[in-house]
Design a protein around this motif. Structure first.
Motif: not given
Length: 87
Positions: A69-87, A26-30
């Motif tokens: 949308d996924r790219l935006e989510e990726a930017s938030r995720h890499s910045a540490g502000t993502g919600n931790g769930t995969t769409p 799961l970590q590798e997939a994310e």
């Protein structure tokens, strides 16, 4: 008490090992899913499909919106502000 609990939980060792393996996958997939380079490559392939006539403009727009949308989510995720769930 630690030794007793280890002995009692020994039959569950394969389950714990499997859970660890699932977490690693799961970590590798994310990591791959949230990699901006991966999303950009998919956007490039999508544009190539449009230019080759494999998809319509409407299909392109829908898929492009999803990838952006996924790219935006990726930017938030890499910045540490993502919600931790995969769409």
């Amino acid at each position: 008490m630690g030794l007793i609990s280890e002995v009692l939980l020994l039959p569950f060792a394969p389950v714990r090992g499997s859970a660890w393996a699932v977490r690693q996958v799961l970590q590798e997939a994310e990591r791959i899913y949230y990699d901006p380079a991966t999303v950009r490559a998919e956007l490039s392939r999508l544009e190539e499909r449009l230019e080759a006539g494999e998809i319509t403009e409407e299909e392109f727009d829908v898929q492009e919106d999803a990838l952006l949308d996924r790219l935006e989510e990726a930017s938030r995720h890499s910045a540490g502000t993502g919600n931790g769930t995969t769409p």
